[in-house]
Design a protein around this motif. Structure first.
Motif: not given
Lengths: 181, 198
Positions: A1-3, A8-10, A55-57, A72-78
């Protein structure tokens, strides 16, 4: 996801309203119940959460200039910084020593890395497919990556072949090196 | 309740992962200077005998077998070497490049100062422009010059101040030997270059 992830993606940065901040915290507790004991220390009531849309939501949430979790979608990831501060709250798996090198360069985790002698999977029933897990390593204290299970832990044990965890975030990736300022 | 995790100042990982970062040597130095207790725990004390012990301990603890451990160790060494080479190359590049500060006349008594050649040194040009602007109370921006390279342009005759500031900035980064060249493009169109060493 963060490759690939640079400044600039902000797209935008905004401060989160305190009411939304409250719901966010409730959501975090709902997802990781054990975090409740520490939530007020992690995100003090008076603190200001900042929402960084990318970028990419992808949405990052930061407190005091440190990215604490993202979504990214609904889930919060620490983020790993959060995991290191309070590691007990998340479902955890352990990989063997041989796998560390590959994980740190961003590879997905293969089944054998989780089933060999140095690795550790939770006992049955384990976790379901799609769970966000924290990845620890043999003989190490701190987590080194976060990923999403591509199959259930029981399935990993029985199949023992191929990809098992899709890596989301690891030590040394652009998000790890990302500074809000 | 919360745990404080120390992060390595060199590779930013928690120290136990330094061995995988390829910068182990410098990490070790950093750790022994800043967190001696942790250093002792991870790498043993300075004596050779203890180091050997630490290695054997590691082998005993590790489950992946001696052969694989050896291979891993070899791979790590390779990464380390690569990283070191890369760093050396970068350093050489840094040392061989130079910063150019140029003063150009605009109209009668107005000058602009352009600084180029900074991009090699990991300096945030935009930030630098901002500091200059507030420091000299002038306009300052980042723009591209004729060679399509970024340069900081300051409105105003502040060459000497800029020069001292750049020197101190480079010194902070431990790059004292980088050449800073000042060019004074006078109106006569005869650039009198002052060869400024160091």
């Amino acid at each position: 996801m963060f490759k690939k992830f640079t400044r600039e993606d902000v797209h935008s940065r905004s401060k989160v309203k305190s009411s939304i901040q409250r719901t966010l915290k409730a959501k975090l507790v709902k997802q990781y119940p054990k975090i409740e004991d520490a939530i007020d220390e992690l995100i003090p009531k008076k603190s200001q959460i900042e929402l960084i849309k990318c970028e990419d939501k992808i949405q990052l949430y930061s407190v005091d200039g440190e990215v604490l979790f993202f979504q990214k979608f609904d889930e919060l990831i620490p983020s790993l910084k959060l995991v290191h501060k309070f590691p007990e709250a998340y479902p955890t798996v352990q990989v063997d020593r041989g796998a560390i090198k590959f994980v740190l360069s961003g590879a997905n985790i293969m089944c054998p890395g989780l089933t060999s002698a140095g690795a550790d999977l939770p006992p049955a029933p384990g976790y379901e497919k799609g769970t966000i897990v924290v990845i620890n390593a043999e003989n190490k204290e701190n987590a080194l990556a976060i990923g999403e299970l591509m199959m259930g832990t029981e399935e990993i044990k029985s199949v023992n072949k191929g990809h098992s965890i899709e890596l989301i975030h690891h030590l040394g990736d652009p998000l790890w090196n990302f500074s809000v300022e | 309740m919360l745990r404080e995790v120390i992060y390595c100042g060199i590779c930013s990982y928690p120290p136990e992962y330094c061995e995988f970062s390829g910068k182990l040597k410098r990490c070790k130095v950093w750790l022994s200077e800043n967190h001696a207790d942790l250093y002792a725990k991870l790498y043993g004390t300075d004596d050779n005998t203890q180091e050997v012990e630490a290695v054997t301990n590691k082998l005993a603890e590790s489950s992946i077998g001696e052969a694989r451990e050896e291979k891993l160790e070899k791979d790590l060494l390779k990464i380390q070497k690569k990283q070191e080479n890369r760093e050396q190359r970068e350093l050489a590049k840094k040392l061989s490049s130079k910063v150019i500060i140029k003063r150009e006349a605009r109209t009668k008594r107005k000058f602009i100062v352009a600084i180029s050649g900074l991009e090699v040194f990991d300096i945030d040009m935009k930030k630098l422009a901002k500091t200059f602007a507030s420091r000299f109370a002038t306009g300052c921006s980042v723009s591209k010059n004729a060679e399509k390279k970024e340069e900081v342009v300051i409105q105003g005759d502040v060459m000497d101040e800029v020069e001292t500031y750049i020197h101190s900035l480079l010194e902070e980064k431990g790059l004292k030997d980088v050449k800073v060249e000042t060019i004074d493009a006078k109106k006569k169109k005869k650039p009198a270059a002052e060869g400024a060493a160091k």
